[in-house]
Design an enzyme around this catalytic site. Sequence first.
Site, PDB file in Angstrom:
ATOM      1  N   ASP A   1       0.861  -1.181   0.000  1.00 42.99           N
ATOM      2  CA  ASP A   1       0.000   0.000   0.000  1.00 42.99           C
ATOM      3  C   ASP A   1       0.898   1.231   0.000  1.00 42.99           C
ATOM      4  O   ASP A   1       2.115   1.133   0.188  1.00 42.99           O
ATOM      5  CB  ASP A   1      -0.912  -0.005   1.231  1.00 42.99           C
ATOM      6  CG  ASP A   1      -1.918   1.141   1.236  1.00 42.99           C
ATOM      7  OD1 ASP A   1      -2.325   1.567   0.136  1.00 42.99           O
ATOM      8  OD2 ASP A   1      -2.287   1.619   2.322  1.00 42.99           O
ATOM      9  N   SER A   2       0.287   2.394  -0.167  1.00 44.96           N
ATOM     10  CA  SER A   2       1.050   3.637  -0.161  1.00 44.96           C
ATOM     11  C   SER A   2       1.577   3.970   1.225  1.00 44.96           C
ATOM     12  O   SER A   2       2.507   4.763   1.354  1.00 44.96           O
ATOM     13  CB  SER A   2       0.184   4.792  -0.661  1.00 44.96           C
ATOM     14  OG  SER A   2      -0.928   4.982   0.197  1.00 44.96           O
TER      15      SER A   2
ATOM     16  N   GLY B   1      -2.690   9.193  -4.284  1.00 37.09           N
ATOM     17  CA  GLY B   1      -3.855   9.812  -4.907  1.00 37.09           C
ATOM     18  C   GLY B   1      -3.590  11.121  -5.608  1.00 37.09           C
ATOM     19  O   GLY B   1      -4.368  11.554  -6.452  1.00 37.09           O
TER      20      GLY B   1
ATOM     21  N   CYS C   1      -4.626  -1.028  -2.084  1.00 38.90           N
ATOM     22  CA  CYS C   1      -4.643   0.388  -2.453  1.00 38.90           C
ATOM     23  C   CYS C   1      -5.686   0.620  -3.534  1.00 38.90           C
ATOM     24  O   CYS C   1      -5.586   0.060  -4.631  1.00 38.90           O
ATOM     25  CB  CYS C   1      -3.258   0.804  -2.958  1.00 38.90           C
ATOM     26  SG  CYS C   1      -3.179   2.500  -3.586  1.00 38.90           S
TER      27      CYS C   1
ATOM     28  N   THR D   1      -6.224   3.346  -5.179  1.00 43.35           N
ATOM     29  CA  THR D   1      -5.686   4.149  -6.271  1.00 43.35           C
ATOM     30  C   THR D   1      -5.041   3.259  -7.325  1.00 43.35           C
ATOM     31  O   THR D   1      -5.246   3.437  -8.533  1.00 43.35           O
ATOM     32  CB  THR D   1      -4.669   5.172  -5.739  1.00 43.35           C
ATOM     33  OG1 THR D   1      -5.302   5.991  -4.753  1.00 43.35           O
ATOM     34  CG2 THR D   1      -4.135   6.038  -6.855  1.00 43.35           C
TER      35      THR D   1
ATOM     36  N   GLU E   1      -2.635   9.022   8.448  1.00 46.56           N
ATOM     37  CA  GLU E   1      -1.211   8.712   8.553  1.00 46.56           C
ATOM     38  C   GLU E   1      -0.513   9.597   9.589  1.00 46.56           C
ATOM     39  O   GLU E   1       0.548   9.236  10.095  1.00 46.56           O
ATOM     40  CB  GLU E   1      -0.525   8.861   7.187  1.00 46.56           C
ATOM     41  CG  GLU E   1      -0.946   7.827   6.159  1.00 46.56           C
ATOM     42  CD  GLU E   1      -0.118   6.536   6.245  1.00 46.56           C
ATOM     43  OE1 GLU E   1       0.912   6.530   6.934  1.00 46.56           O
ATOM     44  OE2 GLU E   1      -0.526   5.549   5.620  1.00 46.56           O
TER      45      GLU E   1
ATOM     46  N   CYS F   1     -10.738   3.019   0.051  1.00 45.44           N
ATOM     47  CA  CYS F   1      -9.315   3.086   0.404  1.00 45.44           C
ATOM     48  C   CYS F   1      -9.151   2.361   1.733  1.00 45.44           C
ATOM     49  O   CYS F   1      -9.959   2.560   2.661  1.00 45.44           O
ATOM     50  CB  CYS F   1      -8.872   4.546   0.523  1.00 45.44           C
ATOM     51  SG  CYS F   1      -7.201   4.773   1.203  1.00 45.44           S
TER      52      CYS F   1
ATOM     53  N   HIS G   1      -7.241   2.792   4.121  1.00 48.82           N
ATOM     54  CA  HIS G   1      -7.061   3.669   5.282  1.00 48.82           C
ATOM     55  C   HIS G   1      -8.398   3.991   5.953  1.00 48.82           C
ATOM     56  O   HIS G   1      -8.451   4.194   7.169  1.00 48.82           O
ATOM     57  CB  HIS G   1      -6.427   4.996   4.857  1.00 48.82           C
ATOM     58  CG  HIS G   1      -4.970   4.936   4.563  1.00 48.82           C
ATOM     59  ND1 HIS G   1      -4.477   4.413   3.386  1.00 48.82           N
ATOM     60  CD2 HIS G   1      -3.889   5.350   5.279  1.00 48.82           C
ATOM     61  CE1 HIS G   1      -3.158   4.513   3.394  1.00 48.82           C
ATOM     62  NE2 HIS G   1      -2.774   5.071   4.517  1.00 48.82           N
TER      63      HIS G   1
END
Length: 270
Positions: free
Chosen positions: A10-11, A43, A73, A75, A150, A184, A186
Amino acid sequence: MDNRPVGIFDSGLGGLTVVRVLRRLMPNERIIYFGDTGRMPYGSKSRAQIRQIAGQNISFVEEKGVKAILAACGTISSNAPDILSANEIKAIGVLMPGAKELAETGFERLGVIATQCSIESGAFQKELMRLRPDAVVTAAACPDFVPMIESGRYRADDAIVRQTVTDSLRPLKEAGVQALLLGCTHYGLIAEAISDYLGGDVALIGAADASARALKAYLEAEDMQAESGDEQYYTSGSVEDFTALAPVMLGYELRSGASFVEPFPLEEEQ
């Protein structure tokens, strides 16, 4: 049985919510996790860069000898589905599992939230309309959610979280959505705040949960479950920040430390 690990990337740390669900569903699986915090958020990047990232991240976990890959993810799932589907090793994204579970709720007014790039791609909306042409789909980009989470802000009683959720989800509330896909990984961390704003009668479908269930189904169908689980973590950002926040996403302390990986270069940034 197949004791090779599964690769999840993931990012940032949001994909650890997938690890959390998968660990509950399949406690014996070995997991390689790569959090690309050095290049987040995805994103805000161009589609060309996101597709580069997809290939780079897949290659990274493949080099670890994985038996399956989960791109945790939205995105990447919405901008590089062909890269995932064409990969020799099975690669699952969050788009199709999440859209499938949202469509199966049976509600007519459906909503989806994801990163700016994901929503602008139209991939979530297109998949939902394919599955449920009778539904009314409202989509909203939530670019402020990932940086907020984050940074450690995710609690429902946090005034900044409440205000950000209100500002971002007002179009969905006005549309009267009955079920919402958190596109997403998150976003599951702020599900309580989202539910508080939209109302407890709105069904929330988490991309993390849906994709973990899809990976479990694949491994079981192919008789590829492992016999004993361990976890390895990699990050392209601050190891200190990663190890500090990871337990929040996982719900338990890291079983091993995280290793630093130099961020992979992107051609458009050179």
